[in-house]
Write an enzyme that holds these catalytic residues in place. Structure first.
Site, mmCIF file in Angstrom:
data_model
loop_
_atom_site.group_PDB
_atom_site.id
_atom_site.type_symbol
_atom_site.label_atom_id
_atom_site.label_comp_id
_atom_site.label_asym_id
_atom_site.label_seq_id
_atom_site.Cartn_x
_atom_site.Cartn_y
_atom_site.Cartn_z
ATOM 1 N N CYS A 182 -16.340 12.734 -26.813
ATOM 2 C CA CYS A 182 -16.034 14.166 -26.770
ATOM 3 C C CYS A 182 -16.942 14.854 -25.762
ATOM 4 C CB CYS A 182 -16.231 14.773 -28.164
ATOM 5 S SG CYS A 182 -16.013 16.563 -28.172
ATOM 6 N N HIS A 188 -21.253 0.039 -17.336
ATOM 7 C CA HIS A 188 -20.385 1.155 -16.959
ATOM 8 C C HIS A 188 -19.494 1.649 -18.102
ATOM 9 C CE1 HIS A 188 -20.856 -0.236 -12.491
ATOM 10 N NE2 HIS A 188 -21.917 0.365 -12.959
ATOM 11 N N GLN A 221 -20.346 -5.137 -15.403
ATOM 12 C CA GLN A 221 -19.971 -3.824 -14.867
ATOM 13 C C GLN A 221 -18.567 -3.469 -15.326
ATOM 14 O OE1 GLN A 221 -21.199 -3.531 -10.447
ATOM 15 N NE2 GLN A 221 -21.170 -5.709 -10.872
ATOM 16 N N ASP A 264 -15.534 -14.425 -1.662
ATOM 17 C CA ASP A 264 -15.911 -13.759 -0.416
ATOM 18 C C ASP A 264 -17.411 -13.531 -0.339
ATOM 19 O OD1 ASP A 264 -13.238 -13.526 0.379
ATOM 20 O OD2 ASP A 264 -13.002 -11.669 -0.771
#
Ligand code: NAD
Ligand code: ZN
Length: 241
Positions: free
Chosen positions: A124, A116, A98, A212
């Site tokens: 452009c 991404h 990502q 986490d």
């Protein structure tokens, strides 16, 4: 637990890796939730959008030029190097990220699927041409294309669709994965966060590496609560030789 990780990697027939911003945190690139000095008062959701770019392209470009500066001067960390080594050893089928940085490539990974987009390219808004970025643009003036159209970073902004081709490739890889390692992602941004679910749907094993807990943790077969660099390098013996 790390023994289990090692065993899963060794017996995998089609191993894929999905990475997020956490994997580049050890290279000094802040995650969006990290917060950082100059741009602390802006939320990425306010800058990384097509609306923000139409309204105030200069502010959006100044933020991206700052991010490019940081990314281009950062170095790959043991996690990037470890995943590159897995590929070199012929153990990794595909690396999906990502991240918009190029640290996987600079560590030696090939054929990385950038869900991404990438900070190494501009696009452009008028003609769609893509132009490589060798150094961050100095803004102002705003970067413009040969056709006169405004150039924008070639990344996927909030509210925009991912490239259907890249997404299809990623889902194909996920459905074929008997093992997927998901490292450094908070697993809340879809459709990327659906990839591990696709692996599970096809009976594969999902291993999460993240200090986490995330929404993925409860359905992961194995959750390794430590920084990605440490998990990959030290314990798998995949450090630089
Ligand atoms: P994210 O959603 O991928 O969350 C970061 C996760 O990494 C958190 O769950 C955190 O616990 C974990 N983490 C932190 N340090 C870690 C470490 N050393 N090892 C393993 N895990 C660690 O990222 P985000 O910041 O919420 O960004 C969302 C989107 O923004 C990304 O999908 C990406 O497109 C973009 N982004 C990219 C970059 C980059 O290219 N480096 C940086 C920031 C944001
Ligand atoms: Zn153009």
């Amino acid at each position: 637990m790390l023994q289990e990780l090692k065993a899963c990697i060794e017996k995998a027939q089609h191993l894929t890796v999905l990475t997020g911003a956490g994997v580049s945190a050890e290279s000094g690139i802040p995650t969006f939730r990290g917060g950082d000095g100059l741009w602390n008062r802006y939320r990425p959701e306010e800058l990384a959008t097509p609306e923000a770019f139409s309204r105030d392209p200069e502010t959006v470009w100044r933020w991206y030029a700052w991010r490019m500066e940081r990314v281009f001067s950062a170095q790959p960390n043991p996690a990037h190097l470890g995943f590159a080594k897995l590929q070199e050893m012929g153990r990794l089928a595909c690396l999906i990220t990502q991240n918009v940085d190029d640290l996987h490539e600079r560590a030696g990974s090939r054929d990385v699927l950038h869900l991404h987009g990438t900070l190494r390219q501009m696009r452009c808004v008028a003609c769609g041409s893509r132009i490589p970025v060798h150094r961050p643009p100095e803004v102002p003036p705003l970067p413009v294309c040969a056709c006169g159209g405004l150039l924008r970073p070639d990344v996927v902004w909030f509210g925009e669709s991912l490239s259907p081709d890249v997404l299809q490739l990623a889902f194909d890889e996920a459905s074929r994965s008997d093992v997927m390692i998901v490292a450094g992602t908070s697993a809340v941004v879809h459709p990327a966060a659906s990839l591990p679910l696709e692996v599970k749907r096809h009976g594969g094993t999902v291993i999460e590496i993240n200090p986490d807990a995330t929404p993925l943790s409860s359905m992961a077969d194995l959750s390794i609560r430590m920084p990605a660099g440490m998990a990959i390098t030290e314990n798998l013996g995949l450090g630089q030789s």
